[in-house]
Design an enzyme around this catalytic site. Structure first.
Site, PDB file in Angstrom:
ATOM      1  N   SER A  69       0.825  -1.203   0.000  1.00 41.89           N
ATOM      2  CA  SER A  69       0.000   0.000   0.000  1.00 41.89           C
ATOM      3  C   SER A  69       0.864   1.260   0.000  1.00 41.89           C
ATOM      4  CB  SER A  69      -0.966  -0.046   1.195  1.00 41.89           C
ATOM      5  OG  SER A  69      -2.041   0.843   0.998  1.00 41.89           O
ATOM      6  N   ASP A 211      -5.726  -3.526  -2.695  1.00 43.86           N
ATOM      7  CA  ASP A 211      -4.740  -3.228  -1.658  1.00 43.86           C
ATOM      8  C   ASP A 211      -4.145  -4.489  -1.027  1.00 43.86           C
ATOM      9  OD1 ASP A 211      -3.655  -2.457   1.009  1.00 43.86           O
ATOM     10  OD2 ASP A 211      -4.410  -0.490   0.429  1.00 43.86           O
TER      11      ASP A 211
END
Length: 330
Positions: A69, A211
């Site tokens: 991320s 993600d």
């Protein structure tokens, strides 16, 4: 006699030189690879830049970098050759709200605007009727900015990075971890930070990726697989989730009996929690900057400067331990 002394002195000099060369070659062979793991955590990623400042001060340059991320953004730029001070300047001056939300600045004064199936509120896209995938925001501006930053260092592909780098994403349809190590960097990073329900998934190799925190928010295990002997991990998580391993067999059985898919099993079992708790125990140097979870969405410039400082202070608490890694091993 003088000639004999010269020969003896010369032999000793050569022996000394040979010993030095041997020691240096041994140090090179035995040098341990240092892996840097940068976890996910939204705006709290500014703290990772602060940690990098301290690592550089201690003379540490990682041999391997892995990110999830926001950690994939910091990691990819650092692997491309940006210094900690350059990243500090970027992170403290970047207009993150507009960048991450795809906000149209030309519509910032418009309470309501609709065009081409997209509804904007003060420039923020809130509804996209053209988007058939889960997630409103396209994330195109993030990808463009990362692309331009990497291009400035002459590297937009994994293969030309100065430091080996991998980033972690997750396959949305089957809830599987996906480690990206080849191809176009900006797109891979965009996939690694595509928060489900907020950002549109990114298609890579036929998979819809979101993600990486969904599966592996602190990928210490990936750094080990890449050959890291010593791992420095920067964990942005604050409230440590409990390991749900005891519940897994029962809950998985119920989900399977009800005919639920991989996503339902993920919701019930939370394999990301299990992996996170395992990985944070495996780091050799574990840095956990004290930042409230509310900071994950605090993308303002003042907040970013504060988080960089918090990360720097957290790393300084382990400066002696970090500094020892820079000492040559003979």
């Amino acid at each position: 006699m003088q000639h004999v002394r010269y020969i003896i002195r010369r032999c000793l000099q050569l022996l000394g030189l040979s010993f030095i060369v041997f020691c240096l070659s041994s140090a090179s062979v035995n040098a341990q690879k240092i892996g840097l793991v940068l976890g996910g955590g939204g705006a709290k990623g500014g703290a990772e830049v602060g940690v990098l400042k301290v690592l550089e001060e201690a003379g540490i340059r990682p041999d391997i970098i892995v990110g999830t991320s926001i950690g994939s953004i910091v990691g990819s730029l650092y692997a491309a050759g940006y210094s900690a001070s350059e990243l500090e300047q970027m992170f403290s001056q970047q207009e993150w709200i507009s960048l991450l939300t795809d906000r149209r600045e030309d519509l910032s004064g418009e309470p309501y605007y609709q065009k081409d199936g997209v509804t904007y509120i003060f420039g923020f896209p809130v509804i996209d009727t053209n988007n058939q995938l889960f997630g409103v925001l396209q994330g195109g501006r993030v990808e463009q900015v990362i692309d331009s930053m990497l291009a400035a260092k002459g590297c937009v592909e994994f293969e030309c990075l100065k430091t080996p780098f991998h980033c972690v994403a997750a396959s949305m349809m089957d809830a599987q971890e996906v480690v990206i190590s080849t191809g176009t960097l900006p797109r891979a990073v965009r996939a690694s930070m595509a928060i489900p329900g907020i950002f549109k998934p990114v298609e890579i190799d036929g998979k819809q990726l979101v993600d990486g925190g969904m599966m592996n928010n602190l990928p210490v295990d990936i750094a080990r697989q890449m050959g890291a002997d010593i791992v420095i991990a920067v964990d942005l998580q604050q409230n440590k989730p409990k390991n749900r391993k005891q519940e897994e067999n029962i809950i998985t059985g119920i989900a399977d009996a009800l005919g639920m898919g991989a996503i339902a099993n993920w919701i019930f079992n939370r394999p990301d929690i299990t992996k996170y708790n395992e990985n944070r125990q495996k780091a050799d140097i574990y840095i956990n900057p004290p930042l409230p979870d509310d900071d994950a969405s605090s993308f303002g410039n003042e907040s970013m400067v504060r988080m960089i400082n918090v990360g720097e202070q957290a790393a300084r608490q382990q400066f002696d331990k970090i500094k020892r890694l820079a000492a040559p091993t003979l």
